[in-house]
Design an enzyme around this catalytic site. Structure first.
Site, PDB file in Angstrom:
ATOM      1  N   HIS A  91      -0.030   8.989   5.620  1.00 31.36           N
ATOM      2  CA  HIS A  91       0.824  10.105   6.032  1.00 31.36           C
ATOM      3  C   HIS A  91      -0.010  11.251   6.599  1.00 31.36           C
ATOM      4  O   HIS A  91      -0.341  12.197   5.889  1.00 31.36           O
ATOM      5  CB  HIS A  91       1.649  10.599   4.843  1.00 31.36           C
ATOM      6  CG  HIS A  91       2.766   9.683   4.469  1.00 31.36           C
ATOM      7  ND1 HIS A  91       4.038   9.806   4.994  1.00 31.36           N
ATOM      8  CD2 HIS A  91       2.795   8.612   3.634  1.00 31.36           C
ATOM      9  CE1 HIS A  91       4.806   8.848   4.492  1.00 31.36           C
ATOM     10  NE2 HIS A  91       4.084   8.117   3.669  1.00 31.36           N
ATOM     11  N   CYS A  98       3.480   5.216   8.220  1.00 30.60           N
ATOM     12  CA  CYS A  98       3.951   4.567   6.991  1.00 30.60           C
ATOM     13  C   CYS A  98       5.010   3.509   7.317  1.00 30.60           C
ATOM     14  O   CYS A  98       4.657   2.450   7.816  1.00 30.60           O
ATOM     15  CB  CYS A  98       4.446   5.600   5.977  1.00 30.60           C
ATOM     16  SG  CYS A  98       4.528   4.917   4.298  1.00 30.60           S
ATOM     17  N   GLU A 123       0.964  13.634   8.366  1.00 33.11           N
ATOM     18  CA  GLU A 123       1.725  14.885   8.333  1.00 33.11           C
ATOM     19  C   GLU A 123       1.507  15.667   7.040  1.00 33.11           C
ATOM     20  O   GLU A 123       1.848  16.859   6.959  1.00 33.11           O
ATOM     21  CB  GLU A 123       3.222  14.607   8.543  1.00 33.11           C
ATOM     22  CG  GLU A 123       3.976  14.075   7.341  1.00 33.11           C
ATOM     23  CD  GLU A 123       3.769  12.598   7.059  1.00 33.11           C
ATOM     24  OE1 GLU A 123       4.383  12.086   6.103  1.00 33.11           O
ATOM     25  OE2 GLU A 123       2.991  11.954   7.795  1.00 33.11           O
TER      26      GLU A 123
END
Length: 247
Positions: A219, A119, A221
């Site tokens: 993202h 990001c 994660e």
């Protein structure tokens, strides 16, 4: 030098913001747990890199202790770093974090460490290498689907460029979790586009050649059931360490 079973050390940049916890309300460095969970679940050792005073010597000293660098998400990059006036929707500048991450990135590139930008991290990568950003995507695209609201991630299908490193990791399509209002405008000369969404917005870049330098606008994660990107940077870090590049 690492043996094949040794867990490589992955440095992750962090936030530096006013933070409240218990009775305390102070400036603090922090990073959401999902980032370092991604690293540890993929077989790496996560170490956090808080913004602090930096110069080329300090940055070089830091990266000698790392096997890879992950540039994480967070506030907008200061438009002054790519010679633009700030948009009303752009975050107030955080020069301490920008200077820290730019210095770490250049030191990591000099040592040819694996690098993953997430990001904000893809934007740091692009700007540090001479590219520019769109400061507010609704002005460019006519919609807000990349950031629907506070803490709301949008599922976005990414078309991966054939023949790229990213294609070898994710295939030709990827369902990504997005939360961003800025994006890449002019791609830095040292990078190539490796993923775009249906609007043609750049969602991933990488450096051509053998070194692992990858940035994604989404993202990873947020979906730790899919560790492919974290596993890729950890594997690259293990190979980098085993080759003696950090010695």
């Amino acid at each position: 030098m690492h043996g094949p079973q040794v867990r490589p050390i992955i440095g992750l940049t962090t936030y530096l913001e006013q933070s409240r916890t218990g009775i305390w309300d102070v400036r603090a460095s922090f990073l959401p747990q999902v980032y370092f969970d991604g690293v540890t679940q993929a077989g790496g050792i996560a170490t956090l890199l808080p913004p602090q005073p930096v110069d080329a010597v300090v940055a070089a000293r830091v990266v000698t202790g790392l096997d890879a660098l992950v540039l994480t998400g967070g506030v907008d990059v200061d438009p002054a770093t790519y010679r633009a006036d700030p948009h009303p929707e752009t975050d107030p500048p955080r020069p301490d974090r920008d200077e820290w991450e730019f210095a770490l990135l250049h030191a990591a590139l000099e040592r040819r460490l694996p690098i993953l930008g997430i990001c904000r991290g893809i934007q740091v990568l692009n700007v540090a290498l001479g590219g520019t950003l769109h400061q507010h995507l609704p002005d460019v695209l006519g919609h807000s689907r990349h950031r629907m609201g506070a803490a709301v991630f949008t599922a976005t299908e990414i078309a991966i460029t054939p023949g790229t490193r990213l294609a070898s990791l994710l295939g030709d399509r990827h369902q990504a979790q997005c939360h961003h209002h800025q994006g890449i405008d002019r791609v830095a000369d040292r990078l190539m586009v490796s993923g775009q969404d249906a609007d043609g917005l750049v969602e991933a870049v990488e450096a051509p050649g053998g070194d692992f330098v990858v940035g994604v606008q989404w993202h990873p994660e947020e979906r730790l059931d899919d560790l492919r990107l974290f596993a890729a940077v950890v594997d690259a870090a293990r190979t980098c360490g085993s080759s003696g590049r950090n010695d």
